[in-house]
Design a protein around this motif. Structure first.
Motif, mmCIF file in Angstrom:
data_model
loop_
_atom_site.group_PDB
_atom_site.id
_atom_site.type_symbol
_atom_site.label_atom_id
_atom_site.label_comp_id
_atom_site.label_asym_id
_atom_site.label_seq_id
_atom_site.Cartn_x
_atom_site.Cartn_y
_atom_site.Cartn_z
ATOM 1 N N GLU A 120 -28.615 33.477 -3.504
ATOM 2 C CA GLU A 120 -28.208 34.819 -3.929
ATOM 3 C C GLU A 120 -26.916 34.773 -4.739
ATOM 4 N N LEU A 121 -25.942 33.997 -4.289
ATOM 5 C CA LEU A 121 -24.681 33.889 -5.014
ATOM 6 C C LEU A 121 -24.901 33.355 -6.424
ATOM 7 N N ASN A 122 -25.736 32.334 -6.540
ATOM 8 C CA ASN A 122 -25.978 31.755 -7.852
ATOM 9 C C ASN A 122 -26.759 32.700 -8.755
ATOM 10 N N PHE A 123 -27.726 33.395 -8.183
ATOM 11 C CA PHE A 123 -28.466 34.388 -8.962
ATOM 12 C C PHE A 123 -27.522 35.461 -9.482
ATOM 13 N N GLU A 124 -26.684 35.999 -8.604
ATOM 14 C CA GLU A 124 -25.767 37.056 -9.013
ATOM 15 C C GLU A 124 -24.717 36.537 -9.993
ATOM 16 N N GLY A 125 -24.290 35.299 -9.797
ATOM 17 C CA GLY A 125 -23.332 34.719 -10.734
ATOM 18 C C GLY A 125 -23.871 34.683 -12.147
ATOM 19 N N ALA A 126 -25.124 34.243 -12.294
ATOM 20 C CA ALA A 126 -25.737 34.199 -13.622
ATOM 21 C C ALA A 126 -26.040 35.597 -14.137
ATOM 22 N N ARG A 127 -26.495 36.483 -13.256
ATOM 23 C CA ARG A 127 -26.848 37.835 -13.688
ATOM 24 C C ARG A 127 -25.635 38.600 -14.208
ATOM 25 N N VAL A 128 -24.528 38.516 -13.486
ATOM 26 C CA VAL A 128 -23.314 39.217 -13.910
ATOM 27 C C VAL A 128 -22.801 38.659 -15.233
ATOM 28 N N ALA A 129 -22.761 37.340 -15.361
ATOM 29 C CA ALA A 129 -22.305 36.721 -16.606
ATOM 30 C C ALA A 129 -23.230 37.064 -17.766
ATOM 31 N N ARG A 130 -24.547 37.066 -17.494
ATOM 32 C CA ARG A 130 -25.530 37.404 -18.533
ATOM 33 C C ARG A 130 -25.313 38.824 -19.060
ATOM 34 N N ALA A 131 -25.083 39.770 -18.150
ATOM 35 C CA ALA A 131 -24.869 41.155 -18.561
ATOM 36 C C ALA A 131 -23.615 41.277 -19.424
ATOM 37 N N CYS A 132 -22.564 40.566 -19.071
ATOM 38 C CA CYS A 132 -21.323 40.619 -19.854
ATOM 39 C C CYS A 132 -21.532 40.014 -21.240
ATOM 40 N N CYS A 133 -22.194 38.866 -21.295
ATOM 41 C CA CYS A 133 -22.448 38.224 -22.587
ATOM 42 C C CYS A 133 -23.291 39.118 -23.492
ATOM 43 N N ASP A 134 -24.323 39.712 -22.924
ATOM 44 C CA ASP A 134 -25.201 40.555 -23.729
ATOM 45 C C ASP A 134 -24.480 41.800 -24.231
ATOM 46 N N ALA A 135 -23.620 42.367 -23.394
ATOM 47 C CA ALA A 135 -22.904 43.577 -23.794
ATOM 48 C C ALA A 135 -21.935 43.299 -24.936
ATOM 49 N N VAL A 136 -21.189 42.206 -24.849
ATOM 50 C CA VAL A 136 -20.232 41.878 -25.907
ATOM 51 C C VAL A 136 -20.970 41.470 -27.178
ATOM 52 N N ALA A 137 -22.039 40.698 -27.043
ATOM 53 C CA ALA A 137 -22.808 40.286 -28.215
ATOM 54 C C ALA A 137 -23.418 41.483 -28.927
ATOM 55 N N ALA A 138 -23.816 42.492 -28.164
ATOM 56 C CA ALA A 138 -24.408 43.686 -28.779
ATOM 57 C C ALA A 138 -23.391 44.444 -29.622
ATOM 58 N N ARG A 139 -22.113 44.309 -29.274
ATOM 59 C CA ARG A 139 -21.074 45.024 -30.014
ATOM 60 C C ARG A 139 -20.721 44.344 -31.324
ATOM 61 N N ASP A 140 -20.706 43.002 -31.338
ATOM 62 C CA ASP A 140 -20.242 42.328 -32.556
ATOM 63 C C ASP A 140 -21.300 41.457 -33.220
ATOM 64 N N GLY A 141 -22.484 41.334 -32.611
ATOM 65 C CA GLY A 141 -23.572 40.595 -33.235
ATOM 66 C C GLY A 141 -23.487 39.094 -33.117
ATOM 67 N N ARG A 142 -22.490 38.564 -32.420
ATOM 68 C CA ARG A 142 -22.354 37.112 -32.266
ATOM 69 C C ARG A 142 -22.883 36.712 -30.893
ATOM 70 N N PRO A 143 -23.835 35.794 -30.824
ATOM 71 C CA PRO A 143 -24.412 35.441 -29.522
ATOM 72 C C PRO A 143 -23.388 34.796 -28.600
#
Length: 358
Positions: A120-143
């Motif tokens: 569960e910890l590892n799943f949530e660790g990746a999920r939280v990081a994934r959401a942050c990466c996707d949100a920032v990438a959506a703002r500036d277009g850089r993956p």
């Protein structure tokens, strides 16, 4: 092969393309940033563990022990705080963020009586990081990319913890492999783009992680990129289990890594010669994320962002780096300075390009 829901070939292709184009920036320290928040026991327990019981799993949790200091647990009790740290690093210029899962193994969570939370910890660790990466990438277009972190655990498979009994071991290869496998499954399911076995002080521990990674990939019928980062523990120029940087690389190259590098223990100046060695022998990408100098008398780190960035710029200009970031003592200010320092400097060209994902 049919498309697999956990594989994202577009993200892997973007990562490969970015590595060909420029030096990529990894984030900085998680623990240093958590310490800035001055959390107490209640923050770590949250509502779920407030009574000493895991209310969601209907099982005892902690066994009366304090949970303060279990930074991985904040993924369940203060995910907002962890997401804020990830976002701060991304906005400072990081291309890749590491999941907050450094101690998310049964071996390390046993110190808190929370071994049942590994997946569960590892799943949530990746999920939280994934959401942050996707949100920032959506703002500036850089993956942006998520590195699923597999830490070294708090035990060593090669060395006895008892000087009076050199043959004694308080863990085993199989025990490490099993808990790493649980962690890997969680990281993959949570959306990690790559897996990093990092802060390796004992190569046998790392081999258990690499074995578990291959088991997981074989079972799933596909691969993610694998990153490997060792730790030179002192001025001897060796890992705790006795290997030089060159010997370390030879021991882990079978894992077909995307990158091999060094992190933690030393500041950039002291790490320079060992990164140079890796850059000479490695036929994959090379990474470095050193500490902000050596700890002072109070356990803090004094190297400024400008000082650290200046040293790492020289690494880059000397053709040593493909990925660079920070470890203990580093902050978003350090990462911003490092990102600025290496911007426009061509990446090191690996001796050969290996296949990264099926």
């Amino acid at each position: 092969m049919h498309a697999l829901p956990w594989l994202h070939p577009d993200r892997v292709a973007s990562l490969q393309a970015a590595l060909r184009d420029r030096i990529l920036v990894i984030d900085g320290a998680m623990g240093t940033m958590i310490q800035r928040h001055g959390l107490d026991e209640a923050d770590y327990r949250g509502e779920r563990f407030a009574s000493g019981y895991d209310s969601q799993r209907d099982t005892p949790a902690g066994g009366g022990r304090d949970l303060k200091g279990n930074n991985d647990l904040l993924l369940l009790t203060r995910p907002d705080l962890i997401a804020g740290i990830h976002t701060a690093y991304l906005e400072a210029g990081a291309d890749l963020v590491e999941t907050n899962t450094f101690n998310a193994t049964a071996v390390s969570q046993a110190d808190y009586g929370l071994e049942h939370l590994v997946r569960e910890l590892n799943f949530e660790g990746a999920r939280v990081a994934r959401a942050c990466c996707d949100a920032v990438a959506a703002r500036d277009g850089r993956p942006r990319f998520v590195i699923g972190v597999l830490g070294p655990t708090s035990r060593t498979a090669s060395i006895s913890p008892d000087v009076n009994d050199p043959g004694f071991r308080n863990t085993s290869f199989d025990e490490l492999r099993d808990t790493y496998r649980d962690a890997i499954e969680g990281l993959i399911e949570g959306g990690a783009d790559a897996l990093m076995v990092e802060t390796i002080f004992d190569t046998l521990n790392a081999k258990a992680a690499l074995y578990a990674i291959e088991e997981a990939f074989d079972a799933r019928g596909g691969r993610l990129p694998v990153m490997i980062s060792g730790t030179i523990t002192d001025a001897s120029g060796r890992t705790l289990s006795g290997q030089t940087a060159e010997a370390f690389y030879a021991s882990v190259a079978h894992g077909r890594p995307l990158s091999v590098g060094l992190n933690c223990a030393l500041g950039a100046k002291d790490l320079r010669a060992h990164v140079d060695t890796l850059a000479t022998v490695a036929d994959c990408h090379v990474s470095a994320h050193p500490n902000a100098g050596l700890p002072n008398a109070f356990g803090g780190y004094d190297e400024t962002p400008e000082e650290m960035a200046s040293v790492l710029r020289e690494f880059a200009q000397s053709g040593l780096l493909n990925l660079v970031g920070g470890c203990c003592g580093t902050t978003p200010e350090h990462i911003r300075a490092i990102a600025d320092a290496v911007a426009g400097v061509p990446p090191r060209r690996p001796h050969a390009t290996q296949a990264l994902a099926a």
